[in-house]
Design a protein around this motif. Structure first.
Motif, PDB file in Angstrom:
ATOM      1  N   THR A  44      -6.231   0.694   4.506  1.00  0.00           N
ATOM      2  CA  THR A  44      -5.915   0.408   5.668  1.00  0.00           C
ATOM      3  C   THR A  44      -6.989   0.340   6.747  1.00  0.00           C
ATOM      4  O   THR A  44      -7.240  -0.629   7.335  1.00  0.00           O
ATOM      5  CB  THR A  44      -4.700   1.194   6.218  1.00  0.00           C
ATOM      6  N   THR A  45      -7.838   1.164   6.664  1.00  0.00           N
ATOM      7  CA  THR A  45      -9.138   1.227   7.327  1.00  0.00           C
ATOM      8  C   THR A  45      -9.943   0.129   7.286  1.00  0.00           C
ATOM      9  O   THR A  45     -10.496  -0.622   7.956  1.00  0.00           O
ATOM     10  CB  THR A  45      -9.607   2.315   7.291  1.00  0.00           C
ATOM     11  N   TYR A  82      -7.413  -1.543   9.987  1.00  0.00           N
ATOM     12  CA  TYR A  82      -6.213  -0.808  10.872  1.00  0.00           C
ATOM     13  C   TYR A  82      -6.956   0.744  11.279  1.00  0.00           C
ATOM     14  O   TYR A  82      -7.714   1.238  10.665  1.00  0.00           O
ATOM     15  CB  TYR A  82      -4.896  -0.600   9.959  1.00  0.00           C
ATOM     16  N   PHE A  95       3.501  -1.654   3.895  1.00  0.00           N
ATOM     17  CA  PHE A  95       3.136  -0.404   4.122  1.00  0.00           C
ATOM     18  C   PHE A  95       4.136   0.648   3.729  1.00  0.00           C
ATOM     19  O   PHE A  95       5.329   0.466   4.238  1.00  0.00           O
ATOM     20  CB  PHE A  95       2.507   0.374   5.672  1.00  0.00           C
ATOM     21  N   ALA A 124      -3.898   6.331   1.380  1.00  0.00           N
ATOM     22  CA  ALA A 124      -3.687   4.928   2.134  1.00  0.00           C
ATOM     23  C   ALA A 124      -4.625   4.640   3.218  1.00  0.00           C
ATOM     24  O   ALA A 124      -4.924   3.353   3.387  1.00  0.00           O
ATOM     25  CB  ALA A 124      -2.324   5.024   2.693  1.00  0.00           C
ATOM     26  N   LYS A 125      -5.231   5.621   3.831  1.00  0.00           N
ATOM     27  CA  LYS A 125      -6.096   5.375   5.205  1.00  0.00           C
ATOM     28  C   LYS A 125      -7.398   4.499   4.610  1.00  0.00           C
ATOM     29  O   LYS A 125      -8.016   3.945   5.416  1.00  0.00           O
ATOM     30  CB  LYS A 125      -6.337   6.671   5.658  1.00  0.00           C
ATOM     31  N   ALA A 154       2.711  -4.875   7.346  1.00  0.00           N
ATOM     32  CA  ALA A 154       1.669  -4.782   8.269  1.00  0.00           C
ATOM     33  C   ALA A 154       1.640  -5.454   9.254  1.00  0.00           C
ATOM     34  O   ALA A 154       1.954  -6.687   9.338  1.00  0.00           O
ATOM     35  CB  ALA A 154       0.380  -4.993   7.093  1.00  0.00           C
ATOM     36  N   ALA A 176       4.250   0.565  11.615  1.00  0.00           N
ATOM     37  CA  ALA A 176       2.974   0.939  11.867  1.00  0.00           C
ATOM     38  C   ALA A 176       2.690   0.725  13.441  1.00  0.00           C
ATOM     39  O   ALA A 176       1.691   1.412  13.977  1.00  0.00           O
ATOM     40  CB  ALA A 176       1.834   0.218  10.901  1.00  0.00           C
ATOM     41  N   VAL A 178       0.994  -1.187  -0.094  1.00  0.00           N
ATOM     42  CA  VAL A 178      -0.049  -0.009   0.073  1.00  0.00           C
ATOM     43  C   VAL A 178       0.957   1.244   0.091  1.00  0.00           C
ATOM     44  O   VAL A 178       1.631   1.558   0.796  1.00  0.00           O
ATOM     45  CB  VAL A 178      -1.134  -0.165   1.257  1.00  0.00           C
TER      46      VAL A 178
END
Length: 416
Positions: A259-260, A264, A373, A255-256, A365, A410, A249
């Protein structure tokens, strides 16, 4: 279509990762909704900031905060409607901007900066686009002696701590270096180790073309369709579904979203920014990128013309454009350097992906095997793209990374 790795995001970070993986014998699919280099990496000051060992902090003194609270400056503008949502992020950012914490962050951040220029030089040489890199540095210019004296002390500290190279310019030396700048300037600071890029979008395109010459494939696709099924990662593209055993990613401000969806909760927000190109007055030449620190804008000589860039806009990522900073900056820019008409029909807007500790997220990740990431580079995405690409590729192929990536993982945000 099956690959070893899918890299999501064709900005400077994603393209650099794709190149380094392909060079190491991996079959790589690079996926974005637009061609390479059309989003955040397209619009910036075009600097590889070797001096940028201290990431950009928030002001902490009351006088400066009250100044910005008026919301009429060039370097910072905010949407009042966004402040409530951004408040937790900004509070963490403000706490990390405390001088001792900021210095500690710089010690972790500096290794990335110290490798940034040489990694780009190597990648650009391999890609055959060295001519886009200009080893001319950049100059801060000053209207006020007090500001110059303060910035000189900062430069001396950076030189002592991290070997940052600079040259102090008095009024006459500045006029010799930049004869068409305003004669009202009292002096400047020339950061000599930085590299100027004449066309940041073309740099990303050049790396992407090199990636394809190495055998990599680029796809127009939707990163939000990323789906882990068993030991396989799948993404939908205009050419159909593609799959790989690993995924990266590298989506910058987007990116959010991905990842969400994967569970995450990373504190990733954006600082928006604008640019506009201008024609220079006949006979006028700008030899270096020039930052007017007292007024909060930067002028950079680009292939397209003289690029005027603004500071940060605090707003929702996808809120409508409000390029008021360009409007505020333009009269000052015309006083600084003889600009004529605008070249672009509309201002360009980009989004810088930021974390509250001012460092990017680089590494595996925490809860997904073979997911990686690489985002959150804030103001230094262009600067750190090549070294991030090498680090991710080395970690994914079992090599010892050129820089210890532990500080950038992360997990520091409790994401495990």
């Amino acid at each position: 279509m099956k690959f070893d790795t899918i890299v999501l995001g064709a900005g400077i970070v994603g393209v650099s990762i794709a190149v380094h993986l392909q060079k190491r014998g991996r079959s790589v699919a690079l996926v974005d909704r637009k061609p390479p280099g059309r989003e955040t990496s397209f619009g910036n000051a075009g600097l590889l900031q070797r001096e940028g060992v201290y990431p950009y902090a928030l002001p902490r003194d009351l006088r400066t905060l009250l100044h910005y609270a008026r919301n009429d400056s060039i370097d910072i503008h905010y949407h009042r409607s966004a402040l409530l949502k951004l408040a937790p992020f900004l509070l963490q950012y403000w706490r990390n901007s405390e001088p001792a914490r900021h210095a500690a962050i710089a010690r972790l951040y500096a290794p990335l900066i110290e490798h940034s220029v040489v990694e780009h030089e190597t990648l650009a040489r391999d890609a055959g686009i060295e001519s886009l890199l200009r080893p001319i540095g950049w100059i801060k210019v000053f209207h006020k002696t007090a500001t110059l004296d303060h910035e000189l002390r900062v430069a001396q500290r950076w030189h002592s701590e991290y070997g940052v190279q600079y040259r102090a310019l008095d009024r006459s030396q500045l006029q010799h270096a930049e004869p068409h700048l305003s004669r009202a300037l009292v002096g400047g600071l020339h950061y000599t180790d930085a590299v100027s890029i004449s066309d940041p979008g073309a740099l990303v395109e050049g790396y992407a073309a090199y990636f394809e010459r190495l055998g990599g494939r680029f796809f127009i696709g939707d990163a939000n369709t990323l789906d882990p099924t068993g030991n396989t990662w799948r993404v939908l593209t205009q050419e159909g579904s593609i799959s790989a055993s690993s995924a990266v990613v590298a989506l910058g401000p987007w990116a959010k979203d991905v990842t969400t969806a994967l569970g995450y909760r990373l504190p990733l927000e954006v600082k928006r920014g604008y640019h506009m190109h201008y024609v220079a007055q006949a006979g006028a030449v700008l030899n270096h990128p020039v930052l007017d620190l007292d007024n909060g804008f930067l002028l950079a000589p680009m292939t397209r013309g003289i690029r005027l860039t603004t500071g940060a806009e605090l707003a929702q990522r996808d809120a409508p454009q409000t390029p008021v900073q360009l409007k505020r900056a333009e009269p000052h820019a015309r006083s600084l350097f003889p600009l004529v008409e605008r070249i672009d029909a509309e201002p360009w807007m980009g989004r810088r992906p930021c974390t509250p500790d001012m460092m990017p997220v680089i590494g595996p990740a925490p809860r997904h095997k073979n997911l990686w990431f690489a985002f959150g580079h804030a103001h230094h995405g262009l600067t750190l793209g090549a070294v991030t690409g090498r680090m991710i590729a080395e970690m994914m192929t079992g090599e010892e990374p050129v820089i210890d990536a532990t500080p950038y993982r992360a997990e520091r945000f409790g994401a495990a």
